[in-house]
Design an enzyme around this catalytic site. Structure first.
Site, PDB file in Angstrom:
ATOM      1  CD  GLU A 166      -3.009  -1.157   2.217  1.00 27.00           C
ATOM      2  OE1 GLU A 166      -2.956  -0.297   3.101  1.00 27.00           O
ATOM      3  OE2 GLU A 166      -3.920  -2.000   2.155  1.00 27.00           O
ATOM      4  CD  GLU A 351      -4.114  -5.757   3.480  1.00 26.67           C
ATOM      5  OE1 GLU A 351      -4.933  -4.903   3.873  1.00 26.67           O
ATOM      6  OE2 GLU A 351      -2.883  -5.646   3.640  1.00 26.67           O
TER       7      GLU A 351
HETATM    8  O1  IFM Z   1      -4.887  -3.232   8.815  1.00 28.83           O
HETATM    9  C1  IFM Z   1      -4.719  -2.672   7.561  1.00 28.83           C
HETATM   10  C2  IFM Z   1      -3.527  -3.265   6.872  1.00 28.83           C
HETATM   11  O2  IFM Z   1      -2.366  -3.103   7.597  1.00 28.83           O
HETATM   12  C3  IFM Z   1      -3.315  -2.612   5.526  1.00 28.83           C
HETATM   13  N1  IFM Z   1      -4.531  -2.606   4.764  1.00 28.83           N
HETATM   14  C4  IFM Z   1      -5.739  -2.174   5.386  1.00 28.83           C
HETATM   15  C5  IFM Z   1      -5.936  -2.887   6.697  1.00 28.83           C
HETATM   16  C6  IFM Z   1      -7.237  -2.417   7.385  1.00 28.83           C
HETATM   17  O3  IFM Z   1      -7.174  -1.069   7.654  1.00 28.83           O
END
Ligand code: IFM
Length: 440
Positions: A166, A351
């Protein structure tokens, strides 16, 4: 009753896994881990609520891997903690850190799971911040060295690896909005880190390629921006939001350029040689990771620095983060990657998941029906993309465990498994059992 029965309709080779990250679960009190920018940020901004203990995964990792295996997942995405491997400087490696990741990877492999490590998921060693962290390209070069070290040391224990998790969060969220470590709010720092984090990715790819062993990816978080109405100004603001949040990174990686509108605001802060560096940034990768959670409603809002938009939330059902359920955004981005960037690149959904205000019942069960619904809606979007022929290779639920949710501390629970942070007890939730019903 909503179920995850759609899991049965995925192709056999599709990989289902769970994801975590080092700072959020490991517990940096253990194993001679060094300090990261999050320890400092937590002290300054979060009343000291930090990842000291987190889920104590360092001591519980065998139990955690067993949970993953028993649910029937086939892959595990985790990250290396840079301050655990190099706590004090760039030369003296912490053997306890190396030993931990070796044992973790052995456990993963011996459990017939596929490891998907990420090299960087936000825990920058604090010493780098003293020399301006990601604003300084020296950090990017050191990140290349770290990648080389990781590949040489652990490379025979995994096939797929991603460089950075990210980049938008590392740059914009942390240097413009100031919501994440190091908590800077200034456009100059933001612009520099928007570019440097991609330069760091390129340094990592180069180092990994020189070791010749890996399937290399990078993980982008895309958020769907929708104009709040059909007013021209708001539509224009939405384009800018999309360029800053999403296209900045994908255009750079796949096309070797930055999107025009965002560039017209940020270019004056970029290093002079940024175009040359974009050539490195766009060197080919083997897969792309997409993290997807929600949408934002975008409205024009005048700002001195030219970043003329604000993000609002709409009226759809929301998670405990206040994030709307908007599964359509997931298929939108899957299709966009293939249609606009690279129609062959394998996509992993690295994710997806939701925070829920979970509480064990008197008997100790955790009923998280809303989370099952959230997963179900997003899995349906993936299935329909697969049926249309888009190449999606896997899906990682965020997250295995309730964990340290950054600026929210321990107040937001994203896990398939509930964690009692007083004693580290793990309690699989209903969503965990729902996955295992169809996967195991
Ligand atoms: O917890 C985070 C993760 O570290 C990175 N992506 C989003 C998740 C939820 O906010």
């Amino acid at each position: 009753m909503i179920s995850l029965s759609d899991l049965q309709n995925f192709p056999k080779e599709f990989k289902f896994g769970v994801a975590t990250s080092s700072y959020q679960i490991e517990g940096n009190n253990y194993g001679d881990c060094g300090k990261s920018i999050w320890d400092d940020f937590a002290k300054r901004k979060l009343s000291g609520i930090d990842g000291k203990n987190a889920c104590n995964h360092i001591e519980y990792f065998i139990e955690d891997i067993k949970l993953i295996k028993e649910a029937g997942f086939k892959a595990y995405r985790f990250s290396f903690a840079w301050p655990r491997l190099f706590p004090d400087n760039d030369k003296d490696v912490n053997l306890k850190g190396v030993d931990f990741y070796k044992r973790l990877l052995d456990e993963i492999n011996n459990s017939d799971l596929e490891a998907f490590p990420t090299i960087y998921h936000w825990d920058l060693p604090l010493r780098f911040q003293e020399m301006k962290g990601w604003e300084n390209q020296e950090t990017c070069k050191r990140f290349g060295d770290l990648s080389f070290f990781i590949s040489k040391t652990f490379g025979d224990q995994f096939e797929n690896i991603s460089t950075i998790n990210e980049p938008w969060c590392i740059s914009w969220l942390s240097h413009y909005l100031g919501e994440h470590a190091p908590g800077i709010k200034n456009i100059q720092s933001a612009a520099k880190t928007m570019h440097n984090i991609l330069f760091a990715h390129s340094q990592s790819v180069e180092a990994l390629r020189s070791c010749n062993t890996h399937q290399i990816g990078v993980v982008l978080n895309n958020q769907f921006g929708q104009s709040i109405d059909s007013n021209e100004e708001n539509i224009h603001a939405t384009k800018l939001f999309d360029e800053i949040h999403n296209r900045w990174f994908s255009d750079a990686i796949f096309k070797g350029k930055y999107p025009e509108l965002a560039l017209s605001i940020l270019e004056k802060y970029l290093p002079e040689n940024y175009k040359t560096q974009l050539e490195l940034i766009s060197s080919p990768i083997d897969w792309i990771g997409l993290n997807y959670y929600t949408r934002s409603l975008i409205k024009y809002k005048k700002s001195e620095d030219g970043v003329n938009y604000e993000c609002n939330s709409g009226t759809l059902k929301k998670t405990d983060m206040g994030w709307e359920f908007y599964p359509e955004g997931l298929s939108y981005f899957i299709k966009r990657i293939h249609k606009e960037y690279d129609n062959k690149i394998p996509i992993y959904i690295t994710e997806n998941g939701m925070a829920n205000n979970d509480k064990p019942t008197f008997k100790g069960d955790v009923y998280d029906e809303d989370r099952i619904e959230y997963f179900n809606l997003h899995l349906k979007e993936i299935l329909s993309c697969l049926n249309e022929g888009f190449s999606i290779k896997g899906y990682f639920a965020w997250s295995l465990l309730d964990n340290y949710e950054w600026a929210y501390g321990y107040s937001k629970r994203f896990g398939l498994v509930y964690v009692d942070f007083d004693n580290f007890k793990r309690i699989p939730k209903k969503s965990y059992y729902e996955f295992s019903k169809y996967l195991a």
